[in-house]
Design a protein around this motif. Structure first.
Motif, mmCIF file in Angstrom:
data_model
loop_
_atom_site.group_PDB
_atom_site.id
_atom_site.type_symbol
_atom_site.label_atom_id
_atom_site.label_comp_id
_atom_site.label_asym_id
_atom_site.label_seq_id
_atom_site.Cartn_x
_atom_site.Cartn_y
_atom_site.Cartn_z
ATOM 1 N N ILE A 173 -11.857 -18.668 4.309
ATOM 2 C CA ILE A 173 -11.446 -17.723 5.345
ATOM 3 C C ILE A 173 -12.704 -17.049 5.876
ATOM 4 O O ILE A 173 -13.781 -17.187 5.302
ATOM 5 N N VAL A 224 -10.162 -11.932 8.710
ATOM 6 C CA VAL A 224 -9.495 -10.844 7.991
ATOM 7 C C VAL A 224 -9.232 -9.660 8.915
ATOM 8 O O VAL A 224 -8.208 -8.983 8.815
ATOM 9 N N GLU A 233 -2.707 -3.892 6.956
ATOM 10 C CA GLU A 233 -3.045 -4.325 5.595
ATOM 11 C C GLU A 233 -1.833 -4.243 4.671
ATOM 12 O O GLU A 233 -1.791 -4.886 3.632
ATOM 13 N N THR A 284 -15.224 -15.070 -1.362
ATOM 14 C CA THR A 284 -14.047 -15.844 -1.004
ATOM 15 C C THR A 284 -14.535 -17.039 -0.206
ATOM 16 O O THR A 284 -15.604 -16.987 0.395
ATOM 17 N N ASP A 299 -14.074 -13.475 6.317
ATOM 18 C CA ASP A 299 -13.859 -12.063 5.988
ATOM 19 C C ASP A 299 -14.882 -11.234 6.730
ATOM 20 O O ASP A 299 -16.020 -11.078 6.296
ATOM 21 N N LEU A 311 -7.865 -17.229 12.045
ATOM 22 C CA LEU A 311 -7.832 -15.772 12.176
ATOM 23 C C LEU A 311 -8.687 -15.135 11.085
ATOM 24 O O LEU A 311 -8.530 -15.452 9.906
ATOM 25 N N LYS A 335 -16.897 -10.842 2.164
ATOM 26 C CA LYS A 335 -16.971 -11.564 0.910
ATOM 27 C C LYS A 335 -17.023 -13.079 1.124
ATOM 28 O O LYS A 335 -17.324 -13.825 0.202
ATOM 29 N N VAL A 370 -14.440 -8.109 7.348
ATOM 30 C CA VAL A 370 -14.185 -6.697 7.030
ATOM 31 C C VAL A 370 -14.972 -6.301 5.793
ATOM 32 O O VAL A 370 -15.779 -5.388 5.815
ATOM 33 N N THR A 371 -14.742 -7.027 4.684
ATOM 34 C CA THR A 371 -15.521 -6.686 3.490
ATOM 35 C C THR A 371 -16.585 -7.745 3.195
ATOM 36 O O THR A 371 -17.272 -7.681 2.183
ATOM 37 N N LEU A 396 0.822 -1.222 0.000
ATOM 38 C CA LEU A 396 0.000 0.000 0.000
ATOM 39 C C LEU A 396 0.851 1.266 0.000
ATOM 40 O O LEU A 396 0.664 2.158 0.828
ATOM 41 N N PHE A 431 -3.842 -15.654 2.902
ATOM 42 C CA PHE A 431 -5.114 -15.364 2.220
ATOM 43 C C PHE A 431 -5.874 -14.246 2.941
ATOM 44 O O PHE A 431 -6.292 -13.249 2.335
ATOM 45 N N GLN A 432 -6.016 -14.397 4.268
ATOM 46 C CA GLN A 432 -6.723 -13.360 5.019
ATOM 47 C C GLN A 432 -6.015 -12.007 4.876
ATOM 48 O O GLN A 432 -6.654 -10.966 4.693
ATOM 49 N N ALA A 433 -4.687 -12.048 4.988
ATOM 50 C CA ALA A 433 -3.939 -10.798 4.926
ATOM 51 C C ALA A 433 -4.070 -10.158 3.544
ATOM 52 O O ALA A 433 -4.102 -8.941 3.408
ATOM 53 N N ALA A 466 -7.269 -8.359 3.295
ATOM 54 C CA ALA A 466 -7.411 -7.228 4.217
ATOM 55 C C ALA A 466 -7.333 -5.886 3.504
ATOM 56 O O ALA A 466 -7.815 -4.879 4.009
ATOM 57 N N ALA A 467 -6.721 -5.871 2.307
ATOM 58 C CA ALA A 467 -6.550 -4.599 1.595
ATOM 59 C C ALA A 467 -7.764 -4.215 0.759
ATOM 60 O O ALA A 467 -7.789 -3.143 0.156
ATOM 61 N N ASN A 468 -8.778 -5.063 0.716
ATOM 62 C CA ASN A 468 -9.926 -4.790 -0.162
ATOM 63 C C ASN A 468 -10.492 -3.384 -0.004
ATOM 64 O O ASN A 468 -10.815 -2.708 -0.983
ATOM 65 N N SER A 469 -10.618 -2.939 1.249
ATOM 66 C CA SER A 469 -11.292 -1.657 1.468
ATOM 67 C C SER A 469 -10.545 -0.504 0.806
ATOM 68 O O SER A 469 -11.153 0.476 0.400
ATOM 69 N N PHE A 470 -9.224 -0.645 0.725
ATOM 70 C CA PHE A 470 -8.463 0.430 0.088
ATOM 71 C C PHE A 470 -8.821 0.535 -1.393
ATOM 72 O O PHE A 470 -8.935 1.622 -1.938
ATOM 73 N N PHE A 492 -6.035 -8.469 10.585
ATOM 74 C CA PHE A 492 -4.984 -7.738 9.867
ATOM 75 C C PHE A 492 -5.346 -6.278 9.635
ATOM 76 O O PHE A 492 -4.670 -5.570 8.902
ATOM 77 N N ASP A 536 -11.672 -0.514 -2.689
ATOM 78 C CA ASP A 536 -13.065 -0.074 -2.778
ATOM 79 C C ASP A 536 -13.157 1.448 -2.707
ATOM 80 O O ASP A 536 -14.057 2.054 -3.288
#
Lengths: 855, 855
Positions: free
Chosen positions: B396, B656, B663, B393, B398, B654, B403, B400-401, A106, A228-230, A233-237, B659, A239
């Motif tokens: 996992i 999402v 992220e 997904t 998720d 764990l 999915k 946070v988003t 990021l 995979f989870q990590a 984790a960046a999806n929101s950025f 993290f 979006d």
């Protein structure tokens, strides 16, 4: 308060660099065509101490390759510096591994890319979107701009949104179109842009920098349990990016008065057929949309700016509900895929929707294939078919897999009053420089908009150049070559019979010819085809003997200023006296430091530009028949069917089937021998009595056009009349010795004369015309006498080696090239067993520019 | 005539190499995990003179990087040699530029790729399709296989079709699943495969080779006039590939009796809901499809083999007309795209078709996230929803988003009678080797099918290993970890309280524990959670003191053979005496050359494997409550919420949101200090009276677990009872000197003892248990006494430097690592100002394996 607008005349690379400089603290660079000048501008400005928005000059780091530049960029970003790079093509490919890292972490890096083709069956330094599309999976946001003005207006969005959104940006525009198209545009002001930076986000970026005061680890190795989870984790950025970009586009719209959205719709609000595209083609499409709508059709265009992340919501906002059919244009090719990338996206988003439009996809403009209004009209015509062709190509004739669309004739869709001019020159003869100068004069001294594009072939010099200039009272949005010129100038007399220079000239247009002949002689030299066009299109025809004038006033063969002055005189784009004043001002600037004499000579060139003669066109020329075919006899099919059309600038007309049997990019060797370019003004003449038979002239010749031959008595006897030779010295006493020149292959560099060590030079430069008899003699020597390289041991001395046949000849290297003599010497020694693997660079261009290969 | 089938037990990399070797003349290699063993096999076989189909050994060329390997491959192909490479991940990315060239020049190169994740927010050496998907635009044909048997059966298709079709192939299979899964499979015979080569095409390839006898130029530079046409000229070659591949698949189907198509359909011919996928997940899906269809659902699977060129025609041939809903699974992530690659293709092909199915896409299995039947059931469940989730997904949580799909419990879908076993060992303790040996014994001596997969963490050694073994009478198609074991063995007593080893154990299953305690003591050491599971699942519980036995018979800490023998004894997968005989045979082979003593010791280990004791499980254990929480106090949130779950093998659980805030892949530094792995058997004890205060023990310690401290009188007084120290020598006379060990961080390498130069060693290795008191002392020294590194100038001598605090400690490097002492020493000298940029390799793994960072 209405502020006064500041206009500058520049190309897309300049515009991108101008903005990028403001937002960069570090630039990690490794220049590659056609992005090189971006890196060069940044480097130059930094050297001169220009300040970025932080009041500092940019720190420029040139690395050992693009892979290194990407690594440096990554590291610099992790250290908290806003970092930028500039690249294209293979260079961008080398950055892919780091691109995943930069986006994964990021980091707000920004790439400015002059999008370019990738090397496949052949390399191409020209433009399309193959390179950027090869990075669409890396997690970079991708922003496309369509014109020089858009580059200036939107480049800042990439930087601003990267800082605010923490996603790196790749901003791209069409290489060798937008990157090199010179336009008069409005420049943006640093102070206003600086105010748009999200200071909180910037501070947060600084705070995240790697710092021993609060050490952290980044770029760990993660295992299946958490990667995979990590990664999710960046999806929101991602979006958030579309709204961030939209926000900044609104700000830029406010600043510039030009409206920008993620997807810009242009055309009839009730359009039924629309095209979706990215890059410079969108300006062509705007012309075509206006043209068709004026004719009563209902068409439109969606210009994609934010390609990644792709916001379906914003696309649908731009999309007219009335649209029933869509053609999606991609400027890349992915062999084996269902379709090209943008097309797949558009199909995805409409899938299963009620009243989903019909969607077809097509490919255009690969490797800067000029993309014209006629092609875009064909795309709309295709949409009107009962069953529109899908996976089409446009701009070529595909007579093998039949994917191409049929094309109508080119038409002029530029704004009314736009003046279009075309200049034919020789590489490095100064024509291009003079035209750049003309554009600047017109741009700076009038309210007129101006555009220039310079088409070269990839010969390093001595190739043809065609300058395409447009001037007008409205912004010029024709990102393609001039096809319907008002004015055509030919700076090189020998082009007359070679190129179809008057193709498309408008009725009542003007043709200016640098003619070394008087009026009547000129008339007699004109081929029928030119005469016919002159008469049919009622062309005003002027000649000027710029060659003689240049010689007379001491400029040697520098005819460019004389021709430029003649252009201003005849075309009257701006008042003649203003043009003269401006040209002289430019001369002061360019040559002021070189002394008064030089300035005066150039002043004289300007003044003599008025020495033009108008030739009245006899009406009966319109009735002339075709010229006699000058297709060569005896040449291999490849030469007559592929090489000759390409060399006559008719390569665009070659259909796909011309490459049947050479789909893998194989080209026959030794084809330069058939070019016979005849580009030298002066070529060497051998003075046999002065010759000491050292063969150094042959050794240093970059193009292998001067060679020693050994002749038996019989061979000398049968030689063309007037063939001079001398008795051989030393080990070659049994033979006659002769230095032979191929005048039509010579580039006139004069290295041979310079190196000649004889007390009285055995070579002297003479005008090409005086040496034409040598051509037949050359053929005799080369084909009948041949190379007696076993008389003396060719591996023993430099002299001996020159009796061997060079297997590298007549390359496109610059006149006087210092590399090619070595390559040539190697081929003489080992040539028949050589396999050459050539990295890209000068040697791959002069060694392997299709269609001509010197090996 | 029915020929006898030849079975071998091997992994996917072996199978690919086995075939690739046959069709390769040159292999250009640069090994990268998890593809390394392919290159290694080829290299080894070549060294031993194995012959390819041309009767020659393969010429292996190892280059300086994958970019070099791709270049060498390109050159070798141009010279007319069938050339192959093996790679993955970043390595494949470095080949992208050459891939465009190789396909553009229609060269029959073949890449075998153990598909792997790409480094983004973190690197991962594990498997998914991110790497191969990053090359889908290069013009390579792409062939996917789903199991070790499929690799063996179809790898030849890549070679054969490349020769016949002139399009290069990339054959891929799942890295760290298929690549490393050991299966008993049918091997193919070279003679039969050799007969399938298209000899005419092969000869044509030879004839096209660059050759001075008929020189040509390839890889020219093409200009806008012809590049586009020339690029389209290759279309027909791509159009022909699907039929060519289909033809060869039919041949292979004939040879193997296993049917293959470009797209293989599996399931109900009238299926309504189907999944489209590639790679090993297809075997999991087959199990799930069978399971659901048996329950009355109508579901199916399309297994994509030929991904590029994508043949819509062949896809539709495989597609059941009844299908109404499709879930497309991608094992890659393209941030910012509408959807992942395979999903886009499927949507494209059904767009606008009558009765087009509903299509959703989802992502699974990134970085070898184990993909289980429960996950695939969730995918089918999603399809049954009124509005199935798109862009989901699975595997996992998720939060946070949002999915991710909800998951049900794991169920066992393996063929009836399949025996599943799980072995917990310590990295480099021999457990994995013993299990590989067991698989071989069972595979070679019985008709049974066998499968093995070994899960490591990325600690270089000393980490946990879990071996997953399956045996059965039917082919085993469960390409995921053993989740419902029949048998669990724990080779490391200290794992008892740490890991949930009995999770999912089947009713009536077996648990074998290497216990250093007797029956009653063992019972008292068992945590409640284990007791409860033993009772509830009615587990047969055995113990054996392999540690004591190994010591007794002279094997030191090598307990692996004893545990292996115990497994055979208890599990009775094959008759006990056959097992013993086979194990001894293996010992002869492995140790025969090392002398009779070694052989005898290992024989004894086999014989003593029978010394197991069965412990009767009290029924009341089922009613036990939870164990007391052993969550640490005082640890930072990151440690308790992220690091501890990961280290307890609960990282998969764990969500999402764990993290959030990191992220970008940021991990706090110094987290290894919280691991306290306690993996050493013996650790050093300091004998103060022998110490000469040279600090060499500290200097050489790879893990920074032995350090000198200087204590004031006050500090010595307050130290834990029994703390020994000596008076400082030389410049440190004012202080007491003490060497302190951290026993729980020590790996037991013994370097310190070895280096100690004192005439009488000042250090001696002692069992870990005897040194536990040192832990409290270590904490006192580290936190209270601290590092007095200014008493002596730390930059002056090695000795002085050791009084400084190491800022690199307790890494995951191997015991005795020779690199880490240098890194540690640098941190002692300059650590508080260091910024470390680390290329991938050992140092990036021990230096930055999430979650633990030693800096």
């Amino acid at each position: 308060m209405a502020k006064s607008k500041k206009f500058i005349t520049c190309d897309g690379n300049y515009a991108a660099s101008h903005i990028a400089y403001m937002f960069s603290e570090v630039a990690a660079i490794y220049p590659i065509t056609p992005s090189s000048t971006m890196a060069e501008y940044i480097d130059e400005w930094a050297a001169f101490g220009r300040k970025n928005i932080f009041g500092q000059p940019v720190k420029v780091v040139e690395m050992q390759s693009e892979a290194g530049a990407a690594g440096a960029l990554h590291g610099s970003l992790q250290a908290g510096a806003l970092t930028t790079t500039y690249t294209a093509s293979q260079g961008l490919l080398l950055m892919i591994p780091n691109m995943y890292k930069i986006s994964g972490e990021l980091l707000p890096g920004v790439f400015h890319v002059s999008a370019r083709s990738l090397a496949a069956q052949a390399l191409s330094i020209f433009g399309d979107h193959s390179d950027v599309m090869a990075t669409r999976q890396t997690g970079f946001a991708m922003l496309a701009t369509s014109s020089v003005q858009e580059v200036m207006d939107l480049a800042a969005v990439a930087h601003l949104a990267a800082i605010k959104g923490r996603v790196p940006f790749l901003h791209f525009f069409d290489g060798f179109r937008t990157s090199h198209e010179i336009q008069k545009i409005e420049a943006l002001d640093m102070d206003e842009l600086a105010g748009l930076v999200d200071q909180k986000a910037l501070q947060a970026f600084r705070d995240r920098a790697l710092n021993p005061e609060h050490p952290v680890t980044r770029g760990t190795a993660q295992n299946p349990d958490i990667y995979f989870q990590a990664r999710e984790a960046a999806n929101s950025f991602y979006d958030a990016i579309p709204e961030i970009v939209e926000g900044y586009m609104k700000e830029l719209s406010k600043l510039t008065g030009r409206e920008y959205n993620l997807f810009d719709y242009y055309g009839d609000p009730n359009a039924e057929n629309i095209v979706v595209a990215m890059g410079s083609v969108c300006d062509t499409l705007k012309e075509v949309v206006d043209h068709l709508n004026a004719k009563g059709e209902k068409v439109g265009l969606i210009n994609v700016h934010l390609y990644r992340p792709f916001s379906i919501k914003h696309f649908l906002k731009a999309f007219p509900k009335s649209a029933k059919r869509i053609a999606v244009l991609d400027r890349t090719k992915e062999p084996g895929a269902n379709g090209d990338p943008l097309y797949l996206d558009i199909k995805e988003l409409f899938y299963g929707k009620a009243n989903a439009p019909l969607v077809v996809g097509g490919r255009y403009g690969l490797s800067s294939k000029d993309t014209t209004p006629a092609q875009m009209i064909a795309v709309f015509e295709n949409l009107k078919m009962a069953e529109p062709k899908n996976q089409f190509t446009v701009g070529i004739v595909d007579d093998v897999t039949f994917k191409s669309l049929p094309l109508g004739p080119e038409i002029n869709l530029g704004a009314k009053g736009t003046f279009q001019a075309k200049f034919y020159g020789l590489g490095s003869d100064g024509t291009v420089g003079a035209n750049k100068n003309s554009i600047k004069i017109i741009g700076d001294n009038t309210e007129k908009y101006a555009q220039a594009y310079f088409a070269y072939d990839s010969k390093k010099s001595g190739g043809i150049t065609v300058s395409h200039l447009r001037f007008g009272d409205k912004p010029i949005r024709s990102p393609y070559l001039v096809n319907t010129p008002d004015f055509v100038a030919c700076h090189v007399p020998s082009y007359l019979g070679k190129y179809d220079m008057l193709k498309g000239i408008r009725k009542g247009g003007t043709f200016l010819l640098n003619s070394i002949w008087d009026v009547e002689e000129t008339k007699s030299k004109l081929p029928n085809s030119i005469k016919k066009q002159l008469a049919e299109s009622e062309v005003d025809f002027y000649i000027i003997n710029a060659t003689a004038i240049a010689e007379e006033i001491g400029l040697g063969n520098r005819t460019n200023t004389i021709m430029q002055s003649a252009f201003f005189k005849i075309a009257e784009v701006i008042p003649s006296d203003l043009a003269v004043k401006s040209m002289k001002k430019a001369i002061d600037k360019s040559f002021g430091r070189k002394g008064e004499d030089i300035v005066k000579m150039n002043y004289a060139a300007v003044d003599r530009g008025g020495d033009v003669t108008k030739i009245v066109i006899p009406a009966e020329w319109a009735k002339l028949g075709a010229d006699e075919s000058n297709a060569r006899q005896n040449a291999p099919a490849f030469i007559s069917q592929v090489v000759d059309p390409i060399n006559s600038l008719k390569g665009d007309d070659l259909p796909v089937s011309a490459f049947t049997g050479r789909e893998d990019g194989t080209f026959p060797a030794g084809t330069t021998a058939f070019e016979k370019r005849g580009i030298a003004v002066n070529v060497p003449e051998w003075i046999s009595e002065n010759c000491i038979q050292c063969n150094q002239c042959s050794y240093v010749c970059p193009h292998a056009v001067i060679r020693p031959f050994l002749l038996t008595e019989e061979e000398l006897k049968n030689a063309p009349e007037g063939t001079k030779a001398v008795k051989g010295n030393g080990g070659i006493k049994e033979y006659s010795f002769k230095i032979q020149i191929s005048p039509l292959d010579c580039t006139g560099c004069g290295n041979c004369v310079d190196v000649c060590p004889s007390p009285k030079k055995a070579l002297v430069m003479q005008p090409l015309e005086t040496q034409m008899a040598e051509d037949a003699r050359w053929n005799y020597m080369h084909t009948k006498v041949g190379y007696k390289d076993t008389v003396l041991d060719k591996t023993k001395t430099v002299k001996n080696s020159q009796f061997a046949q060079p297997l590298f000849e007549f390359s496109g290297a610059c006149a006087g090239c210092g590399e090619t003599p070595y390559i040539k010497a190697i081929t003489q020694l080992y040539g028949d067993h050589m396999m050459v693997a050539n990295a890209t660079g000068c040697s791959s261009i002069y060694g392997g520019s299709a269609p001509a290969t010197p090996y």
